[in-house]
Design an enzyme around this catalytic site. Structure first.
Site, PDB file in Angstrom:
ATOM      1  N   TYR A   1       0.816  -1.235   0.000  1.00  0.00           N
ATOM      2  CA  TYR A   1       0.000   0.000   0.000  1.00  0.00           C
ATOM      3  C   TYR A   1       0.842   1.275   0.000  1.00  0.00           C
ATOM      4  O   TYR A   1       2.033   1.244   0.181  1.00  0.00           O
ATOM      5  CB  TYR A   1      -1.109  -0.017   1.040  1.00  0.00           C
ATOM      6  N   GLU A   2       0.168   2.377  -0.297  1.00  0.00           N
ATOM      7  CA  GLU A   2       0.848   3.680  -0.500  1.00  0.00           C
ATOM      8  C   GLU A   2       1.865   3.619  -1.625  1.00  0.00           C
ATOM      9  O   GLU A   2       2.923   4.243  -1.561  1.00  0.00           O
ATOM     10  CB  GLU A   2       1.512   4.170   0.786  1.00  0.00           C
ATOM     11  N   GLY A   3       1.515   2.903  -2.694  1.00  0.00           N
ATOM     12  CA  GLY A   3       2.435   2.751  -3.825  1.00  0.00           C
ATOM     13  C   GLY A   3       3.280   1.513  -3.612  1.00  0.00           C
ATOM     14  O   GLY A   3       4.091   1.466  -2.688  1.00  0.00           O
TER      15      GLY A   3
ATOM     16  N   GLN B   1       7.715   2.502  -6.004  1.00  0.00           N
ATOM     17  CA  GLN B   1       8.714   3.316  -5.298  1.00  0.00           C
ATOM     18  C   GLN B   1      10.045   3.291  -6.053  1.00  0.00           C
ATOM     19  O   GLN B   1      10.733   4.314  -6.165  1.00  0.00           O
ATOM     20  CB  GLN B   1       8.941   2.787  -3.875  1.00  0.00           C
TER      21      GLN B   1
END
Lengths: 589, 589
Positions: free
Chosen positions: A441-443, A448
């Protein structure tokens, strides 16, 4: 059970990530070391004594949906209340709205402790903090006045609504729509999924930040706007009014973090007799929603990185305690009676030292990212640019490397427990389950790595990265000249890894300059790990130079784990062609 | 859902692990390729169509304990009946007792398929097969006559009772005791834990093989004897008699393989009105139980290795299907409409190719181990010695490398699914849970590495390992002279890795010769992975030389993953001193 490693955290903040020189230089005004120590000690006490004991019931019972209401596990609501009463939600928030405006370094250190004690607890306020930051930077004064104080205190919580079934990593595909109501408000319609803490009973109101498209908005991410959608409308006197048309229609049945409610949110279906269309207010400008959301996301990426550090720390503590307690077999280094504690076996030591080293490295990288964020905020001109670039560079490392470490270390920790590790009651398996979401999650960590190569390597005309490497090389040189006993071949190993990092960096920058970005991106994930290991080795060395008791672990890392850097460099430089050739075989006919 | 990769399995058996030349040479009598293909196809059909559909209910409902009775998940008992009716339990069992005596290579190939379809199903018969082998080799004619036929057919199942709470990896600490009853039988008393399929409703009787100590037996493992303890006593006519005093007192609540009942077994407590003391019969000689048990354990180690291969295969299939289906973003290699299937993104390809390569390597190593076992059985003299050494060498690799690969690949597969991977309904998370036990049971992977270095490197006066490396070097040479397109730098990479393996081998053998075994054992785990990667690269190359469509994956492995060998060699050669120094810091005060 988790005991907050307050001294370790304080040491890393001060002597590895740079807090001590900053405090000495007055970078954070009159904030002194005593106050820092007191805050860390109290956060550690709260995490160890109040949060950690509620971990197990949270994992076992989870958040429960009934109708559209979510009930948190027994004791969790009261825990949250005690937590906000302690002022912890307001730690790094702006003073104007009741926050304590303490450095991000302290914020992430405390966040590590909440997440170590219970990751499903730590993730909730992270979203609130993101909402505070996005509102503070982008919202109108009227919205700020109405919402920020209660979000800062934690009386209300915030959420971040991006994902839809067809749009996860690719926000171009978002479909949720917003219609102007003609009175300055909007009506929001659509479905959002994977909404963390989208519904719960911690607070009376929940403030949703929602990406949606206005009519005739451009396609893609340039047509996204950000809206504030409260669960309950708020009067000008701050009193709660009518129920808004946003409801939780489902909770995901997840591998881990069971107490964190992961919600499907329905906007504008006229549920339970509400007027159809969730009432929302625009944050920032029309069609500039993505920029506003990125404010939340960068914040959240470092916060998710702290989850990796946090789970790794808890897993390491648990395995170390078990290895000192459990006895099996004989060991040359054990001269006591009966079977030796398994910590005496070299193979167990290898696992535990690997866990220790990776955890410390992930922590050092993440705290260094926070240090850069803090310095960017208090600096001006070129210095501010420098620190902002550093923060931007370190954010994908903090997120991806730390969360990979969380999974690796949780898995090693389970292994140290042997057969007991596979039994849920032991608790090692729960960490292995919880840790697994953070690389996603969050990319995702793949994203990243792409962010690192495509957006961060070019920073400062490509020079920022080389400046960072030069700083790390200076640490290697200090090791070489330190005359400290016990460093072994650390200086050589560090120099070699940093040289390999420099070569890989120049190679990728060359590809980018030639417009060969697909080849560059093929090496993005190994490159991200290469920087992290090389930088991590230097951070361990910096700690060891400040405290000789740390030399042995630094040397273990340099002589046992840092060698991976050479293979990673080879992959970055020589892996793309074979990846592209073999990749073609993967497509369905 | 899992589809058995029958062609891939057949190819690996025949052209990588050596089944084709063996069939052509008549090594297995009149067993021909047609029959092999037919058996694999039918096993594949049964696994895909009968076992796999019952996986999910097994994971969700698990085995359930009520009183001392265990009920298997809905449909599982009928599944087991169909499975034994198909003759699958008897595949590799001795003909004398109704088995088909087919090569172990076929047995492990079929075993892979059962485990891919449902690991909790595949593990049960594995224990029965171990019991068959131990009884066949060590038991009296009377015991064989009474028990073997029904264990071979699968009408009864067998178990393996070693572990006690204080004795897991260290069997010296076992306490269960056996008292001679004076009539040729014994009374067994004690508690055993982690007993796989210790109780269930698949069969009317369960035959427990139990390690226990006779009165006045020597301390340590030299005082262990092996006993056969049936759940129900068996009359001379084969009819079931009285309930024996062995009962399941608890089922473990595990991270994965929920349908596999992991039992605590109580022997001799006089439970439910039985006469106190479980009635048992000695297998083999008094105090020679460990040797008998090792017959089961070696068999079981390869079987557990197959679980690693199996889970990796299923995880790879699932991720590949998802990556071809799920669309997000744009990709240079995709010229269709809308968003690209994520299989077009280089980072996703890297994950999938890594999964593919590691799975194929683990399979090749495991099948090669089976090939050696088969050849040891049909050979005589030096040749038999050679193949037995090869089987002994490859067993720890098959067990440890394959099960590490199972965990790595299941984790990568979950990652490929993004947020959906963390949701239990998707099924990727269940594989990540199931896979995690395999590096632990049947001897942790750390113990496999110790076995490799301490017992397998010295085989053949230390020369066996070098002979193996020479065989692998010959493959590298074939690649070099093949003129096949697309191998890239494969030959160089293979040669380099094999040279590094040779250096690491000589280094460890030197330490062992000098009596410095603790230093040697510090490098055992990296050494095990080093052999596995180097040998795996050669096996991939052997496959690619036989089938050009496999060259691209072989090259991807050589140029992207095999580079790890250099770092592993450095750890083996240079890691022990810093490990020992840092290891001292881990002990509690």
């Amino acid at each position: 059970m988790y005991r907050a490693p307050v001294e370790e955290i304080a040491f890393t903040l001060k002597y590895v990530a740079g807090l001590k020189p900053a405090l000495d230089a007055g970078t954070f005004g009159d904030l002194g070391e005593d106050l820092v120590d007191a805050i860390l000690a109290e956060a550690g006490r709260f995490a160890s004594e109040e949060v950690a004991p509620l971990y197990k019931i949270g994992d076992e019972q989870g958040a429960v949906l009934s109708g559209a209401a979510v009930t948190m596990p027994p004791g969790w609501k009261a825990l949250y209340r005690r937590w906000i009463d302690g002022g912890w939600n307001a730690l790094s928030a702006p003073e104007e709205f009741g926050g304590q405006a303490l450095p991000t370094m302290l914020g992430v250190a405390a966040l590590e402790m909440w997440n170590s004690a219970a990751m499903a607890f730590g993730i909730g306020p992270t979203l609130t903090m993101g909402a505070v930051e996005a509102l503070d930077k982008h919202a109108s004064q009227a919205l700020k006045a109405k919402y920020l104080e209660k979000l800062v205190s934690g009386e209300w919580m915030g959420t971040m609504n991006l994902t839809e079934p067809q749009a996860g990593s690719d926000l171009n595909a978002l479909r949720a729509r917003a219609e102007p109501a003609g009175d300055g408000t909007y009506r929001i319609f659509g479905q959002k999924i994977f909404i963390t803490y989208g519904e719960h009973d911690f607070t009376d109101n929940i403030i949703h930040l929602v990406l949606a498209r206005l009519p005739d908005a451009p396609a893609g991410t340039r047509g996204l706007s950000l809206f504030l959608v409260p669960k309950f409308l708020v009067g000008d006197d701050g009193a709660l009014g009518a129920r808004n048309d946003v409801f939780c229609s489902g909770l995901e049945h997840k591998l881990g973090i069971h107490a964190s409610p992961t919600c499907t949110m329905i906007y504008g279906d006229g549920f339970e007799g509400t007027a159809p269309g969730a009432i929302g207010w625009l944050i920032g400008e029309e069609n500039k929603g993505l920029a506003c959301m990125f404010t939340m996301m960068n914040n959240a990426r470092l916060a998710v990185g702290m989850q990796g550090v946090a789970v790794a720390e808890t897993a390491t503590q648990k395995a170390l305690a078990y290895a000192n307690d459990r006895r099996q077999g004989k060991a040359a280094s054990y001269d006591g009676n009966g079977m030796a504690p398994i910590v005496h076996h070299p193979d167990v030591q290898r696992n535990l030292l690997t866990m220790n080293a990776l955890t410390q490295i992930a922590r050092a990288i993440s705290y260094s990212c926070a240090h850069a964020i803090d310095h960017a905020r208090v600096s001006v001109g070129d210095e501010a640019t420098h620190w902002q670039e550093r923060a931007n560079l370190l954010t994908p490392l903090a997120k991806a490397f730390s969360t990979d470490v969380g999974v690796e270390v949780a898995s090693l920790g389970l292994q140290v427990h042997g057969g007991m590790g596979f039994i849920e009651e032991t608790g090692a398996a729960a960490l292995y389950r919880d840790a697994r979401i953070a690389p996603i999650y969050e990319g995702t960590n793949g994203i990243q790595a792409i962010d690192l190569v495509a957006r961060k390597l070019p920073l400062g005309g490509g020079e920022h990265m080389h400046g960072y490497i030069a700083e790390l090389k200076a640490v290697a040189n200090q090791v070489r000249t330190s005359n400290l006993q016990g460093f072994g071949r650390t200086a050589d190993a560090l120099d070699k890894a940093l040289d390999e990092l420099g070569q890989a960096t120049r190679f990728l920058q060359g590809l980018l300059a030639d417009g060969r970005s697909d080849e560059a991106l093929s090496g993005a994930t190994p490159y991200l790990r290469l920087i992290s290991l090389a930088a991590g080795g230097a951070y361990l060395a910096r700690g060891a130079l400040a405290d000789q008791s740390r030399v042995a672990l630094c040397r273990f890392f340099a002589e046992n784990l840092l060698g991976e850097a050479g293979a990673l460099k080879e992959r970055v430089i020589g892996g793309a062609e074979s990846l592209a050739a073999a990749g073609k075989t993967l497509m369905s006919a």
